[in-house]
Each structure stands twice: as structure tokens, then as C-alpha cells.
Design an enzyme around this catalytic site. Sequence first.
Site, PDB file in Angstrom:
ATOM      1  N   LYS A 122      32.847  50.219  45.975  1.00 52.64           N
ATOM      2  CA  LYS A 122      32.932  48.928  46.464  1.00 52.64           C
ATOM      3  C   LYS A 122      34.715  48.589  46.035  1.00 52.64           C
ATOM      4  CE  LYS A 122      32.267  44.018  45.930  1.00 52.64           C
ATOM      5  NZ  LYS A 122      33.972  44.385  46.386  1.00 52.64           N
TER       6      LYS A 122
ATOM      7  N   GLU B 233      37.293  42.353  47.391  1.00 52.43           N
ATOM      8  CA  GLU B 233      37.632  41.914  48.459  1.00 52.43           C
ATOM      9  C   GLU B 233      39.094  40.939  48.779  1.00 52.43           C
ATOM     10  OE1 GLU B 233      35.106  40.752  45.918  1.00 52.43           O
ATOM     11  OE2 GLU B 233      34.632  38.726  46.220  1.00 52.43           O
TER      12      GLU B 233
ATOM     13  N   GLY C 230      36.950  44.748  36.009  1.00 53.12           N
ATOM     14  CA  GLY C 230      37.137  43.337  36.476  1.00 53.12           C
ATOM     15  C   GLY C 230      36.747  42.543  35.336  1.00 53.12           C
TER      16      GLY C 230
ATOM     17  N   THR D  53      31.672  39.296  35.187  1.00 58.41           N
ATOM     18  CA  THR D  53      31.199  40.265  36.199  1.00 58.41           C
ATOM     19  C   THR D  53      30.786  41.332  35.217  1.00 58.41           C
ATOM     20  OG1 THR D  53      32.324  38.940  37.716  1.00 58.41           O
ATOM     21  CG2 THR D  53      31.151  40.893  38.452  1.00 58.41           C
ATOM     22  N   GLY D  54      31.004  41.993  34.316  1.00 58.76           N
ATOM     23  CA  GLY D  54      31.103  43.587  33.856  1.00 58.76           C
ATOM     24  C   GLY D  54      29.681  42.968  33.423  1.00 58.76           C
TER      25      GLY D  54
ATOM     26  N   GLU E  40      34.416  47.761  32.067  1.00 52.26           N
ATOM     27  CA  GLU E  40      36.544  48.169  31.428  1.00 52.26           C
ATOM     28  C   GLU E  40      36.860  46.402  31.594  1.00 52.26           C
ATOM     29  OE1 GLU E  40      39.892  47.153  31.242  1.00 52.26           O
ATOM     30  OE2 GLU E  40      40.717  48.962  32.743  1.00 52.26           O
TER      31      GLU E  40
ATOM     32  N   CYS F 217      45.074  44.578  33.034  1.00 50.77           N
ATOM     33  CA  CYS F 217      44.338  44.635  32.118  1.00 50.77           C
ATOM     34  C   CYS F 217      44.726  45.237  30.310  1.00 50.77           C
ATOM     35  CB  CYS F 217      42.847  45.431  32.679  1.00 50.77           C
ATOM     36  SG  CYS F 217      43.578  47.803  32.668  1.00 50.77           S
TER      37      CYS F 217
ATOM     38  N   GLU G 237      41.840  35.564  28.195  1.00 50.09           N
ATOM     39  CA  GLU G 237      43.081  36.361  29.134  1.00 50.09           C
ATOM     40  C   GLU G 237      43.188  35.148  30.112  1.00 50.09           C
ATOM     41  OE1 GLU G 237      40.902  39.507  31.526  1.00 50.09           O
ATOM     42  OE2 GLU G 237      42.681  40.752  31.039  1.00 50.09           O
TER      43      GLU G 237
END
Length: 487
Positions: free
Chosen positions: A182, A185, A235, A239-240, A257, A290, A385
Amino acid sequence: MSAVSYADVGGVNVSTWHYIDGARVPSPDSFPVLSPIDQREIAQVASGTAAEVSLAVSAAEAAFDDWAALGARGRAEYLYRLADLIDANVESLAIVECEDAGMMLRPLRAYVAAFGAVNFRAFADMALAQTETGWSYNGSKVRVQRMPAGPVGIITSWNAPIVISTWKLAPALAAGCTVVLKPSEWAPLTCSMIADLAGEAGIPAGVLNVVQGLGREVGEALAADERLTRLSFTGSSRTGRAVGQTAANNMVPCTIEAGGKSPLVVFADADLDAAAKTAAFQYDDAGQMCIAGSRLLVEESVAAEFLTLLGKHTDAHVVGNPRDPETTVPPLIHPDHLARVSGFVERAVAQGDTLLRGGRSLGGLLYEPTLIKPRSNDAEIVQEEVFGPVLTIQTFSDEDEAVRLANSTRYGLAGMVFTRSADRAERVGRAIRSGIVWVNAFNLRDASAPFGGRGMSGVGREGGQYALDFYSDLKALYIKEDTTYED
Ligand code: TXE
């Protein structure tokens, strides 16, 4: 959704439907993809739901046994062919990644797009080089076998889609897993192209599936599918965490990650110009990396000289259109991300941090290279971040303080140290708590080396044998050597 199943992106036809079981599949709805270059809509992409995720996982499940049975040699043939096709399509991939993700066209053409091929070759080679270990134990032979884990889910981010998706796809496929990918988007198009190239390489239907759509819909449904045996995510930390919780619920191993806030530490004995050049390089790709060393920590005695050198190297940056070969700082990915980045800077100034440079939007999604001297190490701009062209600069008086500051955030992906002392390189390199440390260098990446972070930077390691092991179930097989069984 529209009957048109492709978009013309800079003269390249890109399929906008899902890729499931070797075929293109539409959805009733679609979502717009905006180019970061001018925020023009470049595609309407199929917006998947749990139904398409389920179809794709079924396809990956059905394809698994045959793909696993091919063995590393059989799979390598396909992966080498895919690598060759990526090389043959670098120009198209580079154009689309530039339009879709806003990444700079010159490095994409020169080497970044080709990393996809590098990854498939490297992991096919590593899988081939794996050997079974075995020894005698108590009258039997024990052998350690690696069994491909099964169908796996991969969820990726919008920065560097070709590099990040192939970095995960390659070890999963080489290890014998089948995949449902996935993409983000905000930059979904080059992953769609890789699916077509996989088909062209003859990779059997169902081995690699791509479901497009929104995180809340497709990402969540994919993470939750109990038929998957591994989840790999790149991401945000937030969300991780959610993906990790779902994985834990299903007892599914996952790698996460999730970026970082990496320190770039400059000691007085360093080659200051090289350090300043590397520090200014953190603005490349508009800081949307990252591993970016976004916290500059400089020994007090050389701070003034370093600042002058940093200013010189920052002046050399060209903020602009990523199609232009001179550009080094392209636009941010999306208006929401621009708002996030400028929000960080506005809050920093409002809270009393000192803006040393930049801090302005330059029209469209362009943002000036920005340097901030925080009022304290607790400032939000130091601790969170930003993922934009925003660096902070702080000073330290000795090595202990440098290490303390370097280790003072919740993240731990990377670290950079600049020094001419071999002893210090060893000491500080060891003391920085992160998954990677570069001494007098930045962004050296050997596919065989582990990659990943600690704390809010993530869970687990990608790269080399670490990735192949992640996508494998290890089995201890005992076979009695003496075949005369007692009963
Ligand atoms: O990440 P998200 P975004 C950081 C960076 C950036 C921030 C947000 O700080 O500003 O993350 O980026 C899918 N269940 N990094 O918004 O939302 C989503 O569709 C399952 C660091 O892109 O985490 C996308 O495919 N999946 C970084 C992927 O997760 C979900 C790279 C990442 O989206 C989901 C990018 C859900 N509930 C951003 N919600 C790095 N590590 O390099 C979203 N997704």
C-alpha cells in the site's frame, strides 16, 4: 471512478488502478494526486477499501506456495529480470517520481531511480548466498532452516517511494514471501509502475499486489488482515504505533521505520568545511529524509566559524522546481505538509527560539532553508521531527555534553559525527544511541548492513540478512542420525 485507467504524467502513462492477482482492478471511488511542483492534479487514483485489500491478500495467499517452492535461485531469475526492467525504465520512473513526489529529477535520473534495481539485485544475491547451518546433537543432526513466512503487508511513505518500496519489496520477495503493498496516497504512482514492471518480468500473478488508497481505509484494513504473516511500515511515529498495535493484536512481527531527529555533531578538531557542507546537505530534498541530521551540535570554540561556513554552503542551495537541474531544495510534498512545517517554525519563533535564517514560504510549496537557535534543548523544534528544510543549531563545551545532547530526544535513527580523532570517532560513535552512525560522512548505505532505529524511530531492522530473517520463519529441524529407531 472514471473509465480511464491511466494518467499521463509528464508524457509517461501510469496505471491508476490497483494491481491485484496480475490484473488491473478499479474501485468505485478515486482520490486526486497533486504534483508538489505546481499542485496541479496529475492523476485520479483508485481509492481502495477493505474489499480490494481482501482480494489482494487472497491473491497473495494463493500465490504463496508456488513462489516459495521456487527457491532462492528460481526467484532470483525473476528479480534480476525486474531489476533489468527498472534500469531500462529509469527515465520514465524518474520523470514520474519527480512529478508525483517532487523529488529532484537530476539525481533521480543519475542514480536514485536505479536504486530500485540495485535493491532487487542485492537481495536476490543475498538470498542465494544463504546457507543452512547444521551440527550434530545428541545422536541427531540439527539443521536451521529458513522458511518463507507467507503473504506479507507493506505500507510505505511519500518520501522517496521507489527507494523505500523496493527496499522492502526486494527482501520480502527474495525470501519467498508474497506481498500486498500500500503506497502513500500523496505519491502513489511509481509503485504502480513497479507493479507493471513486475508483471512484465513474468513474476507470477498474486506474488506482488498493489492496493491504492487512503491510510485510514486501505492502510488500516491491510494492517488488520489476519492472513498476513509480517507487516513492514515506513511513515510517521504516530501511524507506526497504530500499525504496531494492530500487529501485536494479531501476533504478527512488524518492522516500523518512523523517521527521526538525528544529531550532526561537529567537534573543534573536525574538517569544519566538510562538516558544514554535510550540514547544509541536510536541506536537500527539502529535508524530507528520515535520516536527516536536523540537529546541529557544534563545539562552542568553533561555532562562529562553523556558522560562517554553513552560511556559505547554504547560500549555494537553489530552491525551486525539481525538474530544473540546478535545484537542490524542491517543494514540500503537500499543502498540509507545508502548513505543518511552517507551523513548527512559527511556534518556535513565538516561543522565543531565534530564527537565524529562512523561515518563509517562497510560493507554491517551496520553503526556505531555515536555521533556528533554540532557547533550550526542551524546545519543540529540537525534540520533534519537522521533516522539512529546518535545522536547529546548539553548542556544547565537551564530549560528554555532546553525547548527552545527541541522545536527548525520543528518536534514534541516525547520527553523524565530525572529528579528526580516531579515538573520539570510536567513543562517540559507540555512545550515540541510534541505528546508524556515520563518522565524517553521511548517507553511506550498504544493502547488507542493518537499517532502522530505536525509540520513536521505530522497531526492528531492515537490510541484509536482518531483512531476510524478518521475512522468514526460522526452524530447527532435528533428524536422528541413527536410523534404528527403538520402537
Ligand atoms: O505519514 P503517515 P505521512 C513523518 C514525517 C511526516 C509525518 C507524516 O514527520 O511529516 O511522518 O507523514 C499509511 N493505518 N514521516 O502523513 O500518515 C499512509 O497512507 C495504516 C517519516 O505520510 O504515517 C501511508 O501509506 N496505515 C518518514 C503510510 O501509512 C496508515 C516518512 C505513512 O503515512 C494509517 C514519511 C493507518 N491508520 C513521513 N494512516 C520516514 N520514516 O522516512 C496512514 N497510513
